[in-house]
Write a protein that holds these residues in place. Structure first.
Motif, short mmCIF file in Angstrom:
data_model
loop_
_atom_site.label_atom_id
_atom_site.label_comp_id
_atom_site.label_asym_id
_atom_site.label_seq_id
_atom_site.Cartn_x
_atom_site.Cartn_y
_atom_site.Cartn_z
N TYR A 153 0.84 -1.21 0.00
CA TYR A 153 0.00 0.00 0.00
C TYR A 153 0.87 1.26 0.00
O TYR A 153 0.66 2.17 -0.81
CB TYR A 153 -0.91 -0.01 1.23
CG TYR A 153 -1.83 1.19 1.32
CD1 TYR A 153 -3.17 1.10 0.96
CD2 TYR A 153 -1.37 2.43 1.79
CE1 TYR A 153 -4.02 2.20 1.05
CE2 TYR A 153 -2.20 3.53 1.88
CZ TYR A 153 -3.52 3.41 1.51
OH TYR A 153 -4.35 4.50 1.59
N HIS A 157 1.10 3.94 -2.89
CA HIS A 157 0.68 5.30 -2.53
C HIS A 157 1.77 6.30 -2.89
O HIS A 157 1.48 7.41 -3.39
CB HIS A 157 0.37 5.35 -1.03
CG HIS A 157 -0.12 6.68 -0.56
ND1 HIS A 157 0.73 7.70 -0.15
CD2 HIS A 157 -1.40 7.19 -0.44
CE1 HIS A 157 0.01 8.74 0.20
NE2 HIS A 157 -1.26 8.47 0.05
N LYS A 161 1.53 9.40 -5.59
CA LYS A 161 1.84 10.78 -5.22
C LYS A 161 2.86 11.39 -6.17
O LYS A 161 2.81 12.58 -6.48
CB LYS A 161 2.38 10.83 -3.79
CG LYS A 161 1.32 10.67 -2.71
CD LYS A 161 0.39 11.88 -2.68
CE LYS A 161 -0.62 11.79 -1.56
NZ LYS A 161 -1.53 12.96 -1.55
N LEU A 175 -5.58 0.51 -3.84
CA LEU A 175 -5.25 0.90 -2.48
C LEU A 175 -6.37 0.50 -1.51
O LEU A 175 -6.11 0.07 -0.38
CB LEU A 175 -5.01 2.41 -2.41
CG LEU A 175 -3.78 2.95 -3.13
CD1 LEU A 175 -3.69 4.46 -2.95
CD2 LEU A 175 -2.51 2.28 -2.63
N GLY A 243 -6.57 4.65 5.13
CA GLY A 243 -5.51 5.16 4.26
C GLY A 243 -4.12 5.07 4.84
O GLY A 243 -3.79 4.18 5.63
N LYS A 244 -3.30 6.05 4.49
CA LYS A 244 -1.87 6.03 4.82
C LYS A 244 -1.62 6.05 6.32
O LYS A 244 -0.72 5.38 6.82
CB LYS A 244 -1.18 7.23 4.16
CG LYS A 244 0.33 7.25 4.30
CD LYS A 244 0.91 8.36 3.43
CE LYS A 244 2.44 8.40 3.52
NZ LYS A 244 2.88 9.01 4.78
#
Length: 274
Positions: A153, A157, A161, A175, A243-244
């Motif tokens: 992931y 990600h 970006k 993701l 998410g992140k």
């Protein structure tokens, strides 16, 4: 033992070839290499299963030493990764998982096999202890796969970006899928680890003299690992982290798990085999 030694060497060679073919497929998107790698990995799994079965037939359990536990852990990773691949078809996940699995098995080459005391062998007659260790390793395997999904992931990600869309990303899951897979594995692993600690405590209470085991380094760090993953689930389910941010927390939790496995045994008074 001589036959087991030959089988072990053969597994290492075939496993290395499988990882190399997966690596070539990862770089070149070569479906033929991917197919060869998968069948080689299947042969490794069958060979490992035979090896573990031989240990059981000798009226032993593959928990005696670091060598045995690392071998068993590698087998668990392959087993779970193949099951995931059957249902979800994630080639990039198979590649990363088996780089980890091969690294773990390669480390076992430098460790001695079964070398235990009669006292420890007697302890293994306890069903509580066997189930405790089995659940612990199942949870470790699930946590490891969850961490691998998280690493993939973060890798994807970062590429997104930087606006670097490549062939590896096109073949991999989204993701959202990576985030969900990581979460579901942790949902399965946390109860397993919790039950493992409960059963281990019951065994220690009835087997070991005194209550010093409560302050054992392995016990304390294992409880801390469980606490960290509980915080992960709380942040994900209650506070809605996704998410992140939640992925990075998952990687931190796994790092603590690795520290627990590698270092705590150096100071443990009775966790001498895992």
């Amino acid at each position: 033992m001589h036959i087991q030694s030959i089988l072990y060497d053969l597994i290492i060679v075939i496993y290395a070839c499988s990882v190399l073919f997966y690596f070539f497929d990862f770089l070149q998107n070569n479906r033929k290499a991917n197919k060869i790698a998968f069948w080689l990995l299947s042969i490794v799994w069958i060979s490992q299963t035979i090896y573990v079965s031989q240990v059981f037939l000798q009226e032993a359990l593959p928990f005696w030493s670091k060598f045995d536990t690392l071998f068993l852990f590698s087998w668990l990773l392959i087993t779970l990764s193949l099951l995931v691949n059957i249902f979800f078809r994630m080639d990039i996940f198979l590649f990363f998982t088996n780089v980890v699995g091969f690294s773990i098995m390669a480390m076992s080459m430098f460790l001695e096999s079964r070398n235990i005391s009669e006292e420890l062998a007697t302890h293994f007659t306890s069903g509580w202890l066997v189930i405790h260790i089995t659940m612990a390793f199942l949870s470790y395997a699930a946590f490891t796969l969850s961490a691998i999904f998280s690493v993939i992931y973060l890798y994807q990600h970062r590429l997104l970006k930087q606006k670097k869309w490549n062939n590896q990303m096109k073949r991999g899951p989204s993701l959202a899928q990576l985030d969900k897979a990581s979460f579901f594995l942790n949902i399965a692993a946390v109860p397993l680890l919790f039950l493992s600690l409960i059963l281990g405590s019951i065994w220690a209470f009835h087997t070991l003299e005194g209550a010093e085991w409560i302050f054992d380094s392995k016990v304390i760090l294992s409880v801390f690992v469980l606490l960290m993953y509980t915080i992960y689930l709380f942040q994900r389910v209650v506070r809605g982290w996704t998410g992140k941010r939640i992925t990075e927390l998952n990687v931190i939790c796994f790092f603590i798990l690795v520290v627990n496995y590698v270092l705590s045994n150096l100071f443990s008074t009775f966790h001498l085999w895992t």
